[in-house]
Design an enzyme around this catalytic site. Structure first.
Site, short mmCIF file in Angstrom:
data_model
loop_
_atom_site.label_atom_id
_atom_site.label_comp_id
_atom_site.label_asym_id
_atom_site.label_seq_id
_atom_site.Cartn_x
_atom_site.Cartn_y
_atom_site.Cartn_z
N SER A 231 0.78 -1.02 0.16
CA SER A 231 0.13 0.07 0.03
C SER A 231 0.85 1.18 0.00
CB SER A 231 -0.93 0.04 1.09
OG SER A 231 -1.81 0.89 1.12
N HIS B 39 -7.21 -5.78 -1.63
CA HIS B 39 -6.11 -5.02 -0.89
C HIS B 39 -5.81 -5.92 0.40
CE1 HIS B 39 -3.72 -1.14 -0.92
NE2 HIS B 39 -3.88 -1.34 0.52
#
Length: 632
Positions: free
Chosen positions: A493, A606
């Site tokens: 991320s 994610h």
């Protein structure tokens, strides 16, 4: 003794969502564990009543005690939706109260015979054709149109429902915005809820509403704040709420307020620290971040540097630590009878605890690692070039021998407003078990150190990058076992963005693994679930008003500088950092003749490293280790 491997993950149990009964004697919680054969997870409810035992069998979550503690309601997920279930707290067969085709996201008891549910309701599409062809066209008119881990959300709204034990239900709200959480008053007369009423244009702004059970709705705030967790006081006359005035956008830490039913607010905790647990781990169950108001005070979690703790605030403004220690509290609940909580540290995943009458007791031993070679992180402080202190740690390889040189991996956390700290990280232990030293730190941008420390607005890749490089410099200076010619870097991320950024700025790292990254802020703005507001909030302006800034802070702009072999790991349903971020960077790298590899994980989002399918989590860890072994 055994070394950690990617398969170790299959043996770990992840406790979550601990709920203590009104008398403080019994606790229910969930346990998630990988099911290798089904390539999924088993999730059941467990109970502590002097001993720990499995209480239900099924895909069960959100256990909630009835007001008198005689029953437990919970959600059972299945392929066709979700069921509201109820079971006697002494055991027996669970009874299905209601099936809902949509997803139940939270629940609470209104009375001994009634429940309030939060349900993600999907709008039913009317068929305008007699053709037998399925209409699978998405007709979208608003943003955000999808969300990470949820898929398309443009036709989904969370609404509140009243459900009776006989299975009848009544929709209580018909809100056009996004309802985030709710709290039921102890007297059963009111439901408070938080809603972002204009998530398309003002996604950071939310409001607090009071809904009387008779249907009267009252708005208590003025659409200029961000409201977080809420809780009622015992006599149902006031609410506690975590509130941000958004003075620095999302960099602003919440403060604790009380609010009466007329909307009068009083600040009771003004500490400039994040409320909740910001500490990273890849070995944690799911626990909602909640606050509780009992006769003693208002209880909440707060992250202080590398630690997360439980605090209690009184209405007179006095705040005290209740649960502390060199660890990370992952979740908790409070009743008049006591506190239950989950906590982990560097060398142990979450375990269950109870706190009563000023004494703490550890209740579980789900993940006993005494037969493993565990590497314990060693703390070192770094004085940055501008004088600020940066927390950092190093882990030695498990078979460390004095006098030998070892390759070292720099790990960079996501967020950037999260933190590394006293929490278990399986990935780090696996690297240490494979002969690598591991360096990690909390550079500028990290959570837990106040708003000024986290404020990197418009400066991505500048002060944060300097801090990270200075941490590496200090580690090499301080620890002579690090081979500075064999350094690797990885992160996910924001950590993926920073990995991409680092290899465009320096050639000192000889291998890199970029995970769920950002490479181009302009494409990130238009393709992700948060890009349209996160970009302006973090970088300043939008791609049209700040084109130069977006370009300069994008690793893709500087891709021709890369000389480091890089592996890019990305999930194909990652709507937080869409896979085009990896596509662009990888394509550019190969176009310019750079050494790069792309690994795409289908049907993952994610959260791959934290909740992906077991096979994919194991594969990801193996890819990381193999890449670093190949080049370091």
């Amino acid at each position: 003794m055994k070394k950690f491997s990617s398969e170790t993950f299959l043996d770990l149990k992840f406790p979550g969502d601990p709920q203590i009964d009104p008398l403080g004697k019994r606790i229910v919680f969930t346990i998630s564990k990988a099911n290798e054969k089904q390539d999924g997870y088993d999730k059941s409810i467990y109970m502590y009543d002097g001993r720990i035992f499995q209480f239900t069998t099924g895909k069960d979550s959100s256990p909630r005690w009835s007001p008198d503690g005689s029953e437990i309601a919970f959600v059972r997920s299945n392929d066709s939706g979700s069921d509201l279930m109820i079971i006697n707290s002494r055991g027996g067969e669970a009874k299905k109260i209601l099936h809902i085709d949509d997803q139940i996201t939270d629940l609470g008891w209104l009375s001994e015979n009634e429940f309030v549910l939060s349900v993600a309701v999907k709008e039913k599409k009317e068929s305008k054709s007699n053709k037998k062809v399925k209409d699978d066209v998405h007709e979208i008119e608003k943003i955000p149109f999808w969300a990470n881990g949820e898929g398309f959300i443009y036709n989904i709204k969370k609404q509140l429902f009243l459900v009776k034990k006989n299975g009848t239900k009544k929709q209580l709200t018909d809100e056009k915005g996004e309802i985030f959480n709710f709290a039921i008053s102890p007297n059963g007369k009111y439901i408070a809820f938080v809603e972002a009423t204009d998530i398309e244009h003002h996604p950071l702004v939310s409001d607090l509403f009071i809904l009387e059970i008779n249907g009267k709705l009252k708005k208590l705030t003025g659409s200029n704040l961000s409201i977080g967790n809420i809780a009622w006081n015992p006599d149902s006359s006031k609410l506690a709420a975590m509130i941000s005035d958004l003075a620095h956008g999302s960099f602003t830490n919440e403060r604790l307020f009380t609010i009466d039913l007329k909307g009068k607010m009083k600040k009771v905790c003004d500490i400039d620290l994040p409320k909740g647990n910001s500490i990273n781990s890849d070995s944690r169950g799911s626990s909602p971040n909640r606050i509780f108001w009992t006769q003693k005070g208002i209880f909440f979690m707060m992250t202080e540097g590398p630690l997360s703790k439980i605090y209690m605030a009184r209405e007179d403004g006095k705040v005290e630590e209740v649960i502390s220690g060199q660890r990370s509290v992952s979740g908790f609940s409070v009743s008049d009878g006591g506190i239950t909580f989950l906590a982990m540290d560097f060398t142990s995943p979450d375990e269950l605890y109870i706190y009563k009458d000023g004494k703490e007791k550890k209740l579980s031993h789900f993940n006993d690692l005494k037969n493993f070679k565990v590497s314990t992180p060693e703390y070192f402080a770094v004085k940055a070039s501008d004088g600020k202190k940066v927390d950092a740690w190093i882990m030695k390889p498990v078979d460390y021998e004095k006098g030998r040189k070892y390759p070292a991996i720099l790990e960079i956390h996501g967020g950037p407003r999260t933190a590394y700290g006293n929490a278990f990280f399986l990935e780090f232990q696996i690297l240490a078990s494979n002969g690598f030293a591991v360096i990690f730190s909390n550079p500028r941008g990290s959570d837990g150190y106040g708003e000024e420390f986290s404020y990197i607005y418009g400066n991505y890749g500048k002060r944060d990058y300097q801090d990270i490089i200075e941490v590496v410099d200090e580690a090499i200076k301080k620890y002579d076992f690090i081979d500075e010619k064999r350094l690797g870097v990885t992160g996910g991320s924001y950590g993926g963005f920073m990995t991409n950024w680092i290899v465009t700025q320096t050639n000192r790292f000889k291998a890199a693994v970029s995970q769920r990254s950002i490479s181009n802020w302009i494409s990130f703005f238009g393709t992700t679930d948060i890009g349209y507001f996160f970009g302006p909030d973090q970088l300043g302006g939008d791609p049209w008003s700040n084109t130069k800034g977006y370009m300069e802070m994008s690793p893709l702009t500087h891709v021709k500088n890369v000389q480091t072999p890089i592996l890019m790991i990305h999930s194909m349903e990652d709507y937080r950092c869409y896979m085009v971020e990896a596509f662009q960077f990888f394509t550019a790298l190969r176009y310019f003749g750079k050494e790069a590899k792309l690994a795409l994980f289908p049907s993952e989002n994610h959260e791959l490293s934290r909740s992906g399918k077991p096979y994919h989590r194991i594969k990801r860890l193996n890819l990381i280790v193999e890449w670093f072994k190949k080049y370091l």
